[in-house]
Scaffold this motif. Sequence first.
Motif, PDB file in Angstrom:
ATOM      1  N   CYS A   1      42.757  31.846  61.271  1.00  0.00           N
ATOM      2  CA  CYS A   1      41.903  30.883  61.957  1.00  0.00           C
ATOM      3  C   CYS A   1      42.705  29.625  62.239  1.00  0.00           C
TER       4      CYS A   1
ATOM      5  N   THR B   1      42.431  25.213  63.826  1.00  0.00           N
ATOM      6  CA  THR B   1      41.715  24.071  64.365  1.00  0.00           C
ATOM      7  C   THR B   1      42.720  23.174  65.059  1.00  0.00           C
TER       8      THR B   1
ATOM      9  N   LEU C   1      37.894  24.845  58.782  1.00  0.00           N
ATOM     10  CA  LEU C   1      38.840  25.841  58.277  1.00  0.00           C
ATOM     11  C   LEU C   1      38.299  26.531  57.028  1.00  0.00           C
TER      12      LEU C   1
ATOM     13  N   ALA D   1      35.732  29.077  58.131  1.00  0.00           N
ATOM     14  CA  ALA D   1      36.357  30.240  58.762  1.00  0.00           C
ATOM     15  C   ALA D   1      37.023  31.139  57.730  1.00  0.00           C
ATOM     16  N   CYS D   2      37.715  30.544  56.762  1.00  0.00           N
ATOM     17  CA  CYS D   2      38.352  31.349  55.723  1.00  0.00           C
ATOM     18  C   CYS D   2      37.317  32.112  54.900  1.00  0.00           C
TER      19      CYS D   2
ATOM     20  N   LEU E   1      36.182  35.051  57.014  1.00  0.00           N
ATOM     21  CA  LEU E   1      37.241  36.048  57.179  1.00  0.00           C
ATOM     22  C   LEU E   1      37.758  36.576  55.851  1.00  0.00           C
TER      23      LEU E   1
ATOM     24  N   LEU F   1      31.484  36.932  63.653  1.00  0.00           N
ATOM     25  CA  LEU F   1      32.603  36.062  64.013  1.00  0.00           C
ATOM     26  C   LEU F   1      32.180  34.873  64.870  1.00  0.00           C
TER      27      LEU F   1
ATOM     28  N   ILE G   1      33.221  30.646  64.603  1.00  0.00           N
ATOM     29  CA  ILE G   1      34.509  30.289  64.004  1.00  0.00           C
ATOM     30  C   ILE G   1      35.630  30.396  65.036  1.00  0.00           C
ATOM     31  N   LYS G   2      36.694  29.659  64.789  1.00  0.00           N
ATOM     32  CA  LYS G   2      37.842  29.656  65.701  1.00  0.00           C
ATOM     33  C   LYS G   2      38.939  30.535  65.095  1.00  0.00           C
ATOM     34  N   HIS G   3      38.737  31.833  65.228  1.00  0.00           N
ATOM     35  CA  HIS G   3      39.715  32.789  64.699  1.00  0.00           C
ATOM     36  C   HIS G   3      40.876  32.930  65.675  1.00  0.00           C
TER      37      HIS G   3
ATOM     38  N   ARG H   1      42.143  35.257  70.474  1.00  0.00           N
ATOM     39  CA  ARG H   1      41.744  34.430  71.607  1.00  0.00           C
ATOM     40  C   ARG H   1      42.071  35.076  72.950  1.00  0.00           C
TER      41      ARG H   1
ATOM     42  N   VAL I   1      32.314  29.334  70.135  1.00  0.00           N
ATOM     43  CA  VAL I   1      32.935  28.531  69.082  1.00  0.00           C
ATOM     44  C   VAL I   1      32.069  27.303  68.793  1.00  0.00           C
TER      45      VAL I   1
END
Length: 266
Positions: free
Chosen positions: A25, A27, A46, A49-50, A53, A136, A139-141, A144, A197
């Motif tokens: 992930c 940012t 972050l 997201a962690c 994931l 998902l 989150i900004k995984h 992309r 997102v």
Amino acid sequence: MYLINGELTAHLPANDRAVQFGDGCFTTARVVNGKVRFLEQHIDRLKHACEKLLIPFVEWSLLETEMQQMAAAEQLAVLKVVITRGQGGRGYSAANCLHPARLLSVSAYPGFYPQWREQGISLALSPIQLGINPHLAGIKHLNRLEQVLIRTHLEQTSAQEALVLDSDGWLTECCAANLFWRKGSQVFTPNIDKSGVNGTMRQHIIACLAGSSWQITEVREKLDTLAQADEVLICNALMPVIPVNQAQSWRFESRELYQFLAPLCE
């Protein structure tokens, strides 16, 4: 300038899962006068997201210190932070990935954002739609590819940003920004519980509006809802907020909401 696990280097192991699977992930934060804007919100993003994931990253204090140290010498810049699951074997299993990696980099601030803020921008509908994945969403995984394709198609138009739908046809976001629109005193932003997102600036704007005379609502609407809007704007952590002059064939003259939000987002 790259800082990878505390070392100044531009080299990431080929077996890192960010390379192999996009397993991680990130940012992207704005640095102003040596400080990371909205630092706490970026760390929280972050962490969330962690958790989603299942990446066992624990060095949050160290990461925050490194972010502050890299920002200290910059007047206006972009700080990107990536967390990967770390090095692993050939297959998908993450059972032996016990040492997540952290990558920090600093780059120049985009010079066109001040002009966009002053003059406004146009949006074009993207032919690329976002896949639906509630787990998902938000989150900004590191996966992309959708945004890469959206940007590639956008660059074939005269517009500055894209209007992006999900695969069910619901208005979702832009390529690299979140979307808001206003009708009277009511402000709307797409619900992103299935795709998209949840940007740090999006969260900040929602909080600002919730404590104001504006009425903010997260909605699921089709593209043509913008035809009824009095005002449209987009946002992300770097912009941080930009007025929209035109979306498709619809034009917007008002800057009332933008003028309220701009000083609160600096």
